[in-house]
Design an enzyme around this catalytic site. Structure first.
Site, PDB file in Angstrom:
ATOM      1  N   SER A   1       8.950   2.153  54.360  1.00  0.00           N
ATOM      2  CA  SER A   1       7.517   1.948  54.489  1.00  0.00           C
ATOM      3  C   SER A   1       6.753   2.739  53.422  1.00  0.00           C
ATOM      4  O   SER A   1       6.892   2.462  52.234  1.00  0.00           O
ATOM      5  CB  SER A   1       7.084   2.311  55.912  1.00  0.00           C
ATOM      6  OG  SER A   1       5.780   1.851  56.172  1.00  0.00           O
TER       7      SER A   1
ATOM      8  N   ASP B   1      11.534  -2.059  53.775  1.00  0.00           N
ATOM      9  CA  ASP B   1      10.255  -2.579  54.281  1.00  0.00           C
ATOM     10  C   ASP B   1       9.080  -1.830  53.652  1.00  0.00           C
ATOM     11  O   ASP B   1       8.188  -1.315  54.343  1.00  0.00           O
ATOM     12  CB  ASP B   1      10.210  -2.481  55.805  1.00  0.00           C
ATOM     13  CG  ASP B   1       9.723  -3.777  56.454  1.00  0.00           C
ATOM     14  OD1 ASP B   1       9.654  -4.802  55.753  1.00  0.00           O
ATOM     15  OD2 ASP B   1       9.429  -3.754  57.661  1.00  0.00           O
TER      16      ASP B   1
ATOM     17  N   HIS C   1       9.167  -3.917  61.788  1.00  0.00           N
ATOM     18  CA  HIS C   1       9.021  -2.757  60.898  1.00  0.00           C
ATOM     19  C   HIS C   1       9.792  -1.546  61.424  1.00  0.00           C
ATOM     20  O   HIS C   1      10.298  -0.734  60.659  1.00  0.00           O
ATOM     21  CB  HIS C   1       7.539  -2.430  60.743  1.00  0.00           C
ATOM     22  CG  HIS C   1       7.224  -1.550  59.573  1.00  0.00           C
ATOM     23  ND1 HIS C   1       7.720  -1.764  58.308  1.00  0.00           N
ATOM     24  CD2 HIS C   1       6.446  -0.431  59.480  1.00  0.00           C
ATOM     25  CE1 HIS C   1       7.267  -0.841  57.478  1.00  0.00           C
ATOM     26  NE2 HIS C   1       6.490  -0.020  58.170  1.00  0.00           N
TER      27      HIS C   1
END
Length: 435
Positions: A279, A302, A357
């Site tokens: 992330s 991600d 996620h």
């Protein structure tokens, strides 16, 4: 980003209101743990040939120092213990602040759901060195901290890597700490609250740093761009510190753990280093590659690309592997990844079907199916299947670009998305104008 703060805030409040009675707490436990037919909850053990040890390192007691958890291949041990997954209650407080939940409300839920779990590695176990270990620096997501990706870090260590999972001091972690000089002689370590943290020098007092939320009307990009630059610097600092340790420079660990750092001397292969993150940590990976050529390649899980300046994309010269979830990405974010496409440098992208996620942090393993999906910690795919695909694809990519003589190339097909649970590239539809 690391968590869907608003949704999880609402969901946790509903869970808390519903579960006020003792009987309902029992029922909550049933849904959290799953039924008797469910798989056992817990962070899965590493699958590589080496047992895994872990220890914490803090260089310089101030907020400007380096702080990371180190995962490494270790000797077989029967006496070492496994550390708590969440090191102290302050991290629960930080998660509550990040998700804008009252600390009192959340502490009971977090502790009930997650307080008993252990990391699949042995605390301060002796290092084992059959050959020089390649090095990975790992960067956590927004609102996370150094221990939340232990399934990934321990797996890499079990395959012969040394992995430093950085805890960032840019106020993007839900919580972290440093120390200040004690100016009140009567305050000693004996008078401080007990935690599972290692001891420190008596003249230092722990200071907690919590997540900094955006202020009303504040633009997000300037803050996140400043943070991603600091995060990249902290990843580079961790690599520099490991370089010193490898060369035999005496180091002082503020945390005074039992681990013998001299055993790492000349045991790291610093010609084979990579950076990796989830992330916000994925954006940090790109930024760190731009800033430090010692990183030979990067793996972005991600990735949240918003914090990055457009100008850095053409300056990144190393191979990058984007491993995405099916549910998180959107066209604008993917188009920024596509700006790193190159005809001469390998840039790969795959998407894991049925993932969300939160399929990359450890949370996905620690709730039953019902609660995990309510809180968006689980997708449709079995979490262990998803993390195995992620880890194996990562290992294959690292072997290819670090020049390792391992058997990780058995998973080369995963790099190209050749598996029933993988999508080559992305599932997101991109307009040509967006690219």
């Amino acid at each position: 980003m690391c968590f869907y703060g608003g949704f999880v805030q609402i969901a946790l409040k509903r869970v808390y209101e519903w579960a006020k009675t003792e009987r309902r707490w029992y029922t909550l436990g049933f849904f959290a743990m799953g039924s008797s037919c469910s798989n056992h909850l817990g962070i899965p053990p590493a699958k590589g040939p080496n047992p895994v040890g872990c220890t914490d390192f803090m260089m310089d007691h101030t907020a400007q120092g380096s702080f990371f958890r180190l995962y490494y291949p270790c000797q077989e041990t029967e006496t070492a213990e496994k550390p708590d997954w969440v090191p102290s209650m302050e991290y629960f407080y930080g998660l509550a602040d990040f998700m804008k939940i009252n600390r009192t409300l959340s502490e009971k839920i977090f502790d009930y759901l997650f307080g008993s779990y252990k990391i699949p590695a042995y605390t301060d176990a002796p290092f084992k060195c059959n050959e020089k270990c390649p090095v990975i620096i790992f960067s956590h997501g927004l609102g996370a901290f150094r221990t939340l990706y232990s399934a990934i870090c321990a797996e890499l260590a079990s395959r012969g890597f040394i992995v430093a999972s950085v805890e960032h001091r840019d106020e993007s972690a839900s919580a972290t700490f440093y120390f200040r000089e004690n100016t009140e002689p009567e305050v000693t370590q004996k008078s401080l609250p007990k935690t599972s943290s290692p001891p420190v020098q008596d003249h230092l007092v722990k200071e907690w740093m919590y997540y900094r939320a955006l202020q009303r009307g504040e633009s997000e990009f300037p803050l996140r761009n400043k943070q991603v630059k600091q995060r990249a610097d902290e990843c580079i600092m961790a690599l520099d510190k490991l370089t010193e340790i490898n060369s035999g420079v005496a180091v002082q660990n503020v945390l005074q753990t039992q681990f013998d750092w001299t055993t790492l001397q000349n045991c790291m292969d610093l010609c084979r280093t990579a950076v990796m993150g989830h992330s916000f940590g994925g954006a940090t990976t790109v930024e760190a590659l731009c800033k430090e050529v010692k990183f030979k390649c990067g793996v972005a899980l991600d990735a949240w690309m918003v914090p990055l300046d457009d100008e850095i994309f053409p300056r990144v010269k190393q191979p990058i592997f984007f491993i995405n979830s099916e549910k998180f990405q959107w066209a604008g974010n993917i188009s920024r990844m596509k700006k790193l496409d190159s005809t001469v440098i390998q840039r790969k992208m795959i998407t894991i079907r049925g993932t969300v996620h939160q399929s990359f942090p450890d949370f996905t393993f620690l709730t039953g199916n019902w609660l995990g999906k309510l809180l968006k910690l689980k997708g449709e795919i079995d979490p262990e299947v998803a993390i195995d695909l992620c880890n194996r694809a990562t290992l294959a990519f690292l072997q290819r670009h670090l020049g390792l003589e391992k058997d990780f190339n058995q998973w080369d097909r995963l790099i190209d998305g050749e598996d029933e649970n993988l999508i080559p590239g992305t599932n997101v539809i991109l307009l040509q104008s967006a690219i």
